[in-house]
Scaffold this motif. Structure first.
Motif, PDB file in Angstrom:
ATOM      1  N   LEU A 162       9.784   6.088  -4.484  1.00  0.00           N
ATOM      2  CA  LEU A 162      10.167   5.240  -3.231  1.00  0.00           C
ATOM      3  C   LEU A 162      11.115   4.348  -3.739  1.00  0.00           C
ATOM      4  O   LEU A 162      11.334   3.391  -2.801  1.00  0.00           O
ATOM      5  CB  LEU A 162       8.774   4.684  -2.658  1.00  0.00           C
ATOM      6  CG  LEU A 162       7.826   5.736  -2.460  1.00  0.00           C
ATOM      7  CD1 LEU A 162       6.404   4.872  -2.089  1.00  0.00           C
ATOM      8  CD2 LEU A 162       8.100   6.221  -1.197  1.00  0.00           C
ATOM      9  N   ARG A 163      11.913   4.617  -4.761  1.00  0.00           N
ATOM     10  CA  ARG A 163      12.714   3.468  -5.141  1.00  0.00           C
ATOM     11  C   ARG A 163      14.156   3.671  -4.227  1.00  0.00           C
ATOM     12  O   ARG A 163      14.208   4.426  -3.414  1.00  0.00           O
ATOM     13  CB  ARG A 163      13.280   3.810  -6.394  1.00  0.00           C
ATOM     14  CG  ARG A 163      12.094   3.230  -7.483  1.00  0.00           C
ATOM     15  CD  ARG A 163      12.501   3.860  -9.021  1.00  0.00           C
ATOM     16  NE  ARG A 163      11.501   3.415 -10.014  1.00  0.00           N
ATOM     17  CZ  ARG A 163      11.544   3.774 -11.130  1.00  0.00           C
ATOM     18  NH1 ARG A 163      12.523   4.692 -11.481  1.00  0.00           N
ATOM     19  NH2 ARG A 163      10.445   3.307 -11.791  1.00  0.00           N
ATOM     20  N   PRO A 203       0.868  -1.210  -0.034  1.00  0.00           N
ATOM     21  CA  PRO A 203       0.145  -0.057  -0.007  1.00  0.00           C
ATOM     22  C   PRO A 203       0.826   1.259  -0.018  1.00  0.00           C
ATOM     23  O   PRO A 203       1.843   1.160   0.891  1.00  0.00           O
ATOM     24  CB  PRO A 203      -0.844  -0.189   1.271  1.00  0.00           C
ATOM     25  CG  PRO A 203      -0.790  -1.513   1.741  1.00  0.00           C
ATOM     26  CD  PRO A 203       0.504  -2.094   1.264  1.00  0.00           C
ATOM     27  N   GLY A 204       0.265   2.058  -0.610  1.00  0.00           N
ATOM     28  CA  GLY A 204       1.012   3.607  -0.673  1.00  0.00           C
ATOM     29  C   GLY A 204       0.054   4.630  -0.065  1.00  0.00           C
ATOM     30  O   GLY A 204      -0.933   4.364   0.631  1.00  0.00           O
ATOM     31  N   ASP A 205       0.761   6.016  -0.106  1.00  0.00           N
ATOM     32  CA  ASP A 205      -0.091   7.033   0.106  1.00  0.00           C
ATOM     33  C   ASP A 205      -1.264   7.282  -0.428  1.00  0.00           C
ATOM     34  O   ASP A 205      -2.306   7.803   0.203  1.00  0.00           O
ATOM     35  CB  ASP A 205       0.778   8.481   0.402  1.00  0.00           C
ATOM     36  CG  ASP A 205       1.967   7.811   1.476  1.00  0.00           C
ATOM     37  OD1 ASP A 205       1.695   7.047   2.470  1.00  0.00           O
ATOM     38  OD2 ASP A 205       2.948   8.746   1.328  1.00  0.00           O
ATOM     39  N   GLY A 206      -1.448   7.066  -1.543  1.00  0.00           N
ATOM     40  CA  GLY A 206      -2.720   7.367  -2.467  1.00  0.00           C
ATOM     41  C   GLY A 206      -3.205   6.042  -3.055  1.00  0.00           C
ATOM     42  O   GLY A 206      -3.217   5.035  -2.266  1.00  0.00           O
ATOM     43  N   ALA A 207      -3.952   6.194  -3.944  1.00  0.00           N
ATOM     44  CA  ALA A 207      -4.633   4.969  -4.580  1.00  0.00           C
ATOM     45  C   ALA A 207      -3.843   3.871  -5.119  1.00  0.00           C
ATOM     46  O   ALA A 207      -4.297   2.907  -4.864  1.00  0.00           O
ATOM     47  CB  ALA A 207      -5.581   5.672  -5.656  1.00  0.00           C
TER      48      ALA A 207
END
Length: 331
Positions: free
Chosen positions: A274-275, A244-248
């Motif tokens: 985020l690499r 999961p990320g901060d957005g969709a």
């Protein structure tokens, strides 16, 4: 590279060795100062009218004037592997194909014509594992017509660099005017060390089917239709991973297909912002652990030859190149 017998250079190959892996030395065609000879290793794909054609494991064909030869010999079909699982091209090729299946296919002898409304070259190219049952010019005409009827360019996927691969077909396609567009490496490794990597898998979610969130991170198709979903969900045992990320969109995704002893890794993608935070490793580790639970012991993946970042990641995980594959397009 030893060519001599009793200190004398010898040409120990003839046109009868066509189809065999050879090593040749010739006078250096570049004329570089201090460089007298140039060496070439690959499959001898033709020897006609005083010109040798040798296809290297990279898929590149080198043409050599017979008059420039100073030495040559037949060499083993492929060097021995030093790490990773033992695997033949004949075993691997069907496994790779089952992990990325087309929407539509048709057999032409031992060739398989594949189509999926243009989604990826792999699912929209011919897989030529043997004899098409027709003379090659007729087979190529059939291929062109089949893809033209579907509004698609005609591609043929070939392999080079291992015993039993298709160097001669590569040379024949080049001779027939087909152009090599994309090359990639098929890499293999033992599965257990990937599952044992020091990675935080606590946030990795595994699912049996692909969802809209996963697709929003996937870069291969901006407007995924039913044909995309059909290809992605195809395979003997398919798993989708997401972080999961901060957005969709997820921070990272991946796909794994388990097929007998093999686990194939595909679509490993990370949010560019985020690499280098270990997310790709976490995705692969979680998928590897699930594949081990299903009885797999070996891993494979495909990486394009110019993707240096991915190649470095996979080398660190123990993946070694087994063979290369190429897509030839009809002009």
């Amino acid at each position: 590279m030893e060519f001599t017998t009793g200190g004398r250079l010898e040409v120990r190959i003839t046109a009868a060795d066509t189809g065999k892996r050879v090593s040749v030395r010739r006078l250096d065609p570049s004329g570089t100062p201090g460089s007298l000879f140039a060496d070439t290793v690959g499959v001898l794909t033709s020897w006609d009218n005083g010109v040798l054609s040798i296809t290297r494991k990279s898929g590149e064909t080198v043409r050599i004037e017979e008059s420039t030869l100073v030495a040559g010999k037949v060499v083993p079909a492929a060097p021995p592997r030093r790490r990773g699982p033992a695997a033949s091209f004949e075993e691997l090729a069907p496994v790779l194909a089952r992990a990325w299946q087309p929407v539509e296919s048709e057999r032409l002898g031992d060739w398989t014509l594949r189509a999926a409304a243009g989604f990826t070259r792999r699912a929209n190219s011919v897989l030529p594992l043997g004899d098409p049952g027709l003379p090659l010019p007729d087979a190529l005409d059939h291929v062109r017509a089949w893809y033209a009827a579907r509004g698609l360019p005609a591609y043929i996927q070939t392999a080079t660099g291992a015993a039993g691969t298709q160097e001669r077909l590569c040379a024949d396609l080049e001779q027939a005017g087909w152009e090599r567009e994309v090359s990639a490496e098929v890499r293999i490794a033992a599965l257990a060390p990937i599952a044992d990597l020091d990675a935080d898998v606590s946030r990795v979610r595994l699912d049996r089917t692909v969802d809209e969130a996963w697709l929003s991170r996937y870069q291969r198709s901006l407007t995924p239709g039913e044909h995309v979903l059909e290809v992605l969900n195809s395979g003997p045992s398919v798993w989708f991973a997401s972080v999961p990320g901060d957005g969709a969109a997820p921070a990272a995704i991946g796909r794994c297909v388990v097929d007998g002893r093999w686990a194939g890794f595909m679509a490993v993608e990370v949010d560019p912002a985020l690499r280098r935070q270990g997310l790709a490793t976490a995705v692969m580790t979680a998928l590897a652990r699930r594949a081990l639970d299903e009885g797999a012991s070996a891993a494979w993946l495909q990486v394009e030859a110019d993707n240096d970042a991915a190649r470095a990641l996979y080398e660190g995980q123990g993946f070694a190149t087994h063979h290369s594959y190429h897509h030839f397009r009809s002009r």
